[in-house]
Design a protein around this motif. Structure first.
Motif, PDB file in Angstrom:
ATOM      1  N   LEU A 163       0.822  -1.209   0.000  1.00 25.62           N
ATOM      2  CA  LEU A 163       0.000   0.000   0.000  1.00 25.62           C
ATOM      3  C   LEU A 163       0.856   1.259   0.000  1.00 25.62           C
ATOM      4  CD1 LEU A 163      -2.706  -1.040   2.606  1.00 25.62           C
ATOM      5  CD2 LEU A 163      -2.716  -1.353   0.129  1.00 25.62           C
ATOM      6  N   ASP A 164       0.286   2.342  -0.551  1.00 28.51           N
ATOM      7  CA  ASP A 164       1.015   3.605  -0.529  1.00 28.51           C
ATOM      8  C   ASP A 164       0.842   4.272   0.834  1.00 28.51           C
ATOM      9  OD1 ASP A 164      -1.421   5.077  -0.469  1.00 28.51           O
ATOM     10  OD2 ASP A 164      -1.558   4.980  -2.647  1.00 28.51           O
ATOM     11  N   VAL A 165       1.546   5.374   1.036  1.00 31.03           N
ATOM     12  CA  VAL A 165       1.593   6.009   2.354  1.00 31.03           C
ATOM     13  C   VAL A 165       0.260   6.617   2.766  1.00 31.03           C
ATOM     14  CG1 VAL A 165       4.054   6.473   2.257  1.00 31.03           C
ATOM     15  CG2 VAL A 165       2.465   8.139   1.301  1.00 31.03           C
ATOM     16  N   THR A 166      -0.642   6.844   1.822  1.00 31.70           N
ATOM     17  CA  THR A 166      -1.949   7.400   2.177  1.00 31.70           C
ATOM     18  C   THR A 166      -2.952   6.316   2.537  1.00 31.70           C
ATOM     19  OG1 THR A 166      -2.604   7.436  -0.163  1.00 31.70           O
ATOM     20  CG2 THR A 166      -1.598   9.433   0.740  1.00 31.70           C
ATOM     21  N   ALA A 167      -2.840   5.147   1.907  1.00 30.88           N
ATOM     22  CA  ALA A 167      -3.800   4.068   2.162  1.00 30.88           C
ATOM     23  C   ALA A 167      -3.447   3.264   3.408  1.00 30.88           C
ATOM     24  CB  ALA A 167      -3.876   3.140   0.953  1.00 30.88           C
ATOM     25  N   ALA A 168      -2.155   3.081   3.679  1.00 32.48           N
ATOM     26  CA  ALA A 168      -1.741   2.222   4.788  1.00 32.48           C
ATOM     27  C   ALA A 168      -2.288   2.676   6.143  1.00 32.48           C
ATOM     28  CB  ALA A 168      -0.215   2.123   4.828  1.00 32.48           C
ATOM     29  N   PRO A 169      -2.239   3.970   6.505  1.00 30.86           N
ATOM     30  CA  PRO A 169      -2.773   4.373   7.810  1.00 30.86           C
ATOM     31  C   PRO A 169      -4.251   4.037   7.987  1.00 30.86           C
ATOM     32  CG  PRO A 169      -1.405   6.115   6.898  1.00 30.86           C
ATOM     33  CD  PRO A 169      -1.597   5.105   5.814  1.00 30.86           C
ATOM     34  N   THR A 170      -5.030   4.186   6.915  1.00 28.08           N
ATOM     35  CA  THR A 170      -6.464   3.873   6.990  1.00 28.08           C
ATOM     36  C   THR A 170      -6.677   2.392   7.276  1.00 28.08           C
ATOM     37  OG1 THR A 170      -6.973   5.647   5.438  1.00 28.08           O
ATOM     38  CG2 THR A 170      -8.645   3.940   5.735  1.00 28.08           C
ATOM     39  N   LEU A 171      -5.907   1.542   6.589  1.00 30.00           N
ATOM     40  CA  LEU A 171      -6.044   0.097   6.802  1.00 30.00           C
ATOM     41  C   LEU A 171      -5.568  -0.308   8.187  1.00 30.00           C
ATOM     42  CD1 LEU A 171      -7.096  -2.148   4.888  1.00 30.00           C
ATOM     43  CD2 LEU A 171      -6.740   0.061   3.822  1.00 30.00           C
ATOM     44  N   ARG A 172      -4.529   0.353   8.683  1.00 27.44           N
ATOM     45  CA  ARG A 172      -4.060   0.040  10.044  1.00 27.44           C
ATOM     46  C   ARG A 172      -5.153   0.349  11.066  1.00 27.44           C
ATOM     47  NH1 ARG A 172       0.832   2.807   8.305  1.00 27.44           N
ATOM     48  NH2 ARG A 172       2.463   1.280   7.816  1.00 27.44           N
ATOM     49  N   ARG A 173      -5.775   1.521  10.928  1.00 26.52           N
ATOM     50  CA  ARG A 173      -6.842   1.894  11.868  1.00 26.52           C
ATOM     51  C   ARG A 173      -8.011   0.923  11.770  1.00 26.52           C
ATOM     52  NH1 ARG A 173      -5.479   7.121  10.080  1.00 26.52           N
ATOM     53  NH2 ARG A 173      -7.245   7.131   8.625  1.00 26.52           N
ATOM     54  N   LEU A 174      -8.364   0.534  10.539  1.00 23.55           N
ATOM     55  CA  LEU A 174      -9.471  -0.392  10.344  1.00 23.55           C
ATOM     56  C   LEU A 174      -9.189  -1.721  11.030  1.00 23.55           C
ATOM     57  CD1 LEU A 174     -12.113  -1.282   8.936  1.00 23.55           C
ATOM     58  CD2 LEU A 174     -10.710  -1.942   6.961  1.00 23.55           C
ATOM     59  N   LEU A 175      -7.997  -2.264  10.811  1.00 22.70           N
ATOM     60  CA  LEU A 175      -7.659  -3.553  11.407  1.00 22.70           C
ATOM     61  C   LEU A 175      -7.604  -3.450  12.926  1.00 22.70           C
ATOM     62  CD1 LEU A 175      -6.848  -6.482  11.104  1.00 22.70           C
ATOM     63  CD2 LEU A 175      -4.475  -5.741  10.791  1.00 22.70           C
ATOM     64  N   ARG A 176      -6.995  -2.384  13.439  1.00 23.35           N
ATOM     65  CA  ARG A 176      -6.917  -2.208  14.895  1.00 23.35           C
ATOM     66  C   ARG A 176      -8.312  -2.152  15.512  1.00 23.35           C
ATOM     67  NH1 ARG A 176      -5.166   3.509  16.142  1.00 23.35           N
ATOM     68  NH2 ARG A 176      -7.345   3.777  15.554  1.00 23.35           N
ATOM     69  N   ASP A 177      -9.205  -1.384  14.899  1.00 21.96           N
ATOM     70  CA  ASP A 177     -10.558  -1.240  15.449  1.00 21.96           C
ATOM     71  C   ASP A 177     -11.322  -2.559  15.390  1.00 21.96           C
ATOM     72  OD1 ASP A 177      -9.967   1.394  15.881  1.00 21.96           O
ATOM     73  OD2 ASP A 177     -11.050   2.144  14.128  1.00 21.96           O
ATOM     74  N   LEU A 178     -11.182  -3.283  14.285  1.00 21.27           N
ATOM     75  CA  LEU A 178     -11.889  -4.560  14.153  1.00 21.27           C
ATOM     76  C   LEU A 178     -11.393  -5.579  15.176  1.00 21.27           C
ATOM     77  CD1 LEU A 178     -12.086  -4.935  10.261  1.00 21.27           C
ATOM     78  CD2 LEU A 178     -14.008  -4.629  11.838  1.00 21.27           C
ATOM     79  N   LEU A 179     -10.093  -5.635  15.372  1.00 18.06           N
ATOM     80  CA  LEU A 179      -9.537  -6.588  16.337  1.00 18.06           C
ATOM     81  C   LEU A 179     -10.017  -6.277  17.749  1.00 18.06           C
ATOM     82  CD1 LEU A 179      -5.877  -6.889  14.999  1.00 18.06           C
ATOM     83  CD2 LEU A 179      -7.662  -8.635  14.880  1.00 18.06           C
ATOM     84  N   ARG A 180     -10.074  -4.999  18.085  1.00 25.96           N
ATOM     85  CA  ARG A 180     -10.500  -4.623  19.433  1.00 25.96           C
ATOM     86  C   ARG A 180     -11.995  -4.833  19.622  1.00 25.96           C
ATOM     87  NH1 ARG A 180      -6.804   0.858  20.316  1.00 25.96           N
ATOM     88  NH2 ARG A 180      -4.813  -0.260  20.481  1.00 25.96           N
ATOM     89  N   GLU A 181     -12.783  -4.479  18.610  1.00 27.88           N
ATOM     90  CA  GLU A 181     -14.234  -4.636  18.725  1.00 27.88           C
ATOM     91  C   GLU A 181     -14.628  -6.100  18.867  1.00 27.88           C
ATOM     92  OE1 GLU A 181     -15.834  -2.807  15.284  1.00 27.88           O
ATOM     93  OE2 GLU A 181     -15.320  -0.753  15.912  1.00 27.88           O
ATOM     94  N   ARG A 182     -13.913  -6.977  18.171  1.00 25.84           N
ATOM     95  CA  ARG A 182     -14.270  -8.393  18.173  1.00 25.84           C
ATOM     96  C   ARG A 182     -13.418  -9.209  19.144  1.00 25.84           C
ATOM     97  NH1 ARG A 182     -15.886 -10.019  11.970  1.00 25.84           N
ATOM     98  NH2 ARG A 182     -16.976  -8.084  11.446  1.00 25.84           N
ATOM     99  N   SER A 183     -12.543  -8.527  19.887  1.00 28.26           N
ATOM    100  CA  SER A 183     -11.669  -9.204  20.863  1.00 28.26           C
ATOM    101  C   SER A 183     -10.910 -10.355  20.219  1.00 28.26           C
ATOM    102  CB  SER A 183     -12.496  -9.706  22.056  1.00 28.26           C
ATOM    103  OG  SER A 183     -13.115  -8.640  22.719  1.00 28.26           O
TER     104      SER A 183
END
Length: 235
Positions: A40-60
């Motif tokens: 991913l480029d530098v603009t897309a990667a932060p969005t995907l990181r936040r998405l994955l972090r939030d999903l992992l925390r929401e679903r434990s």
């Protein structure tokens, strides 16, 4: 009429989102991701990181992420495990591992210089090749330790400096590269086989000093800029 998403036609960011969603849809107890943001480029990667972090925390959910990018660890992980030479070199909370690494590979990821040795006296580390490095740290004499300091803390001189710096190391430059707004110069491999030491200088300083591979210079580091830490791998 049904709509279908053809992954081959997606841009990399969307394809990665779909891949993560598909993996999570199976409700795995442990999710294994290998370099999930590397393409991913530098603009897309932060969005995907936040998405994955939030999903992992929401679903434990627990995830094991294989990465060479410090940002992946900082944004998502709670615990970091550094693998070097096929073995666990260090393990601990992410911020602890990245702020005070104990391994050469961990230091490269964290962007700091690491020199190994044994504490010869309180506040002084003796390297395998006989250099003494002064620093701050409550490590007992006789204990294997590492000295850590940032490239930005290193002053580069063409002649041995005089004055306040307590640590002066002779370095033969091996590599010069642009590192953001500064020029990062790196010395040749250390006598114990560890990666060469790095220093950050301004572009103007690099030109004025005539820095180039093969040139011998002197790295000066004030003792208060050096941290001494036990060399064990668990934080």
């Amino acid at each position: 009429m049904e709509d279908y998403l053809i992954l081959g036609a997606c841009n990399p960011a969307l394809a990665q989102r779909v891949a993560v969603a598909r993996a999570l849809a199976a409700e795995p107890r442990v999710l294994l991701l290998d370099e999930p943001f590397a393409a991913l480029d530098v603009t897309a990667a932060p969005t995907l990181r936040r998405l994955l972090r939030d999903l992992l925390r929401e679903r434990s959910r627990t995830a094991i992420i294989v990465t060479h990018d410090m940002l992946d660890a900082l944004a998502i992980a709670d615990t970091a495990v550094v693998i070097e030479g096929g073995h666990v070199a260090e393990r601990g909370p992410v911020r602890s591992v990245l702020s005070t690494p104990r391994s050469d590979f961990g230091a490269r990821i964290a962007g700091v210089n690491l020199v190994s040795g044994v504490v010869s006296a309180r506040g002084s580390l003796r390297t395998e090749w006989g250099a003494d490095i002064a620093g701050a740290g409550d490590v007992e004499p006789g204990v294997a330790a590492v000295a850590l300091f940032r490239p930005s803390s290193v002053a580069v001189h063409l002649e041995p400096p005089h004055g306040s710096p307590r640590n002066v190391l002779t370095v033969t430059l091996a590599d010069i590269d642009v590192h953001g707004p500064v020029v990062r110069v790196r010395g040749a491999e250390l006598p114990d086989g560890a990666p060469g030491l790095a220093a950050d200088v301004t572009p103007a300083a690099a030109v004025d000093l005539g820095l180039e591979p093969g040139r011998t210079v002197y790295f000066a580091i004030k003792a208060q800029e050096v941290g001494l830490h036990p060399a064990h791998g668990m934080h």
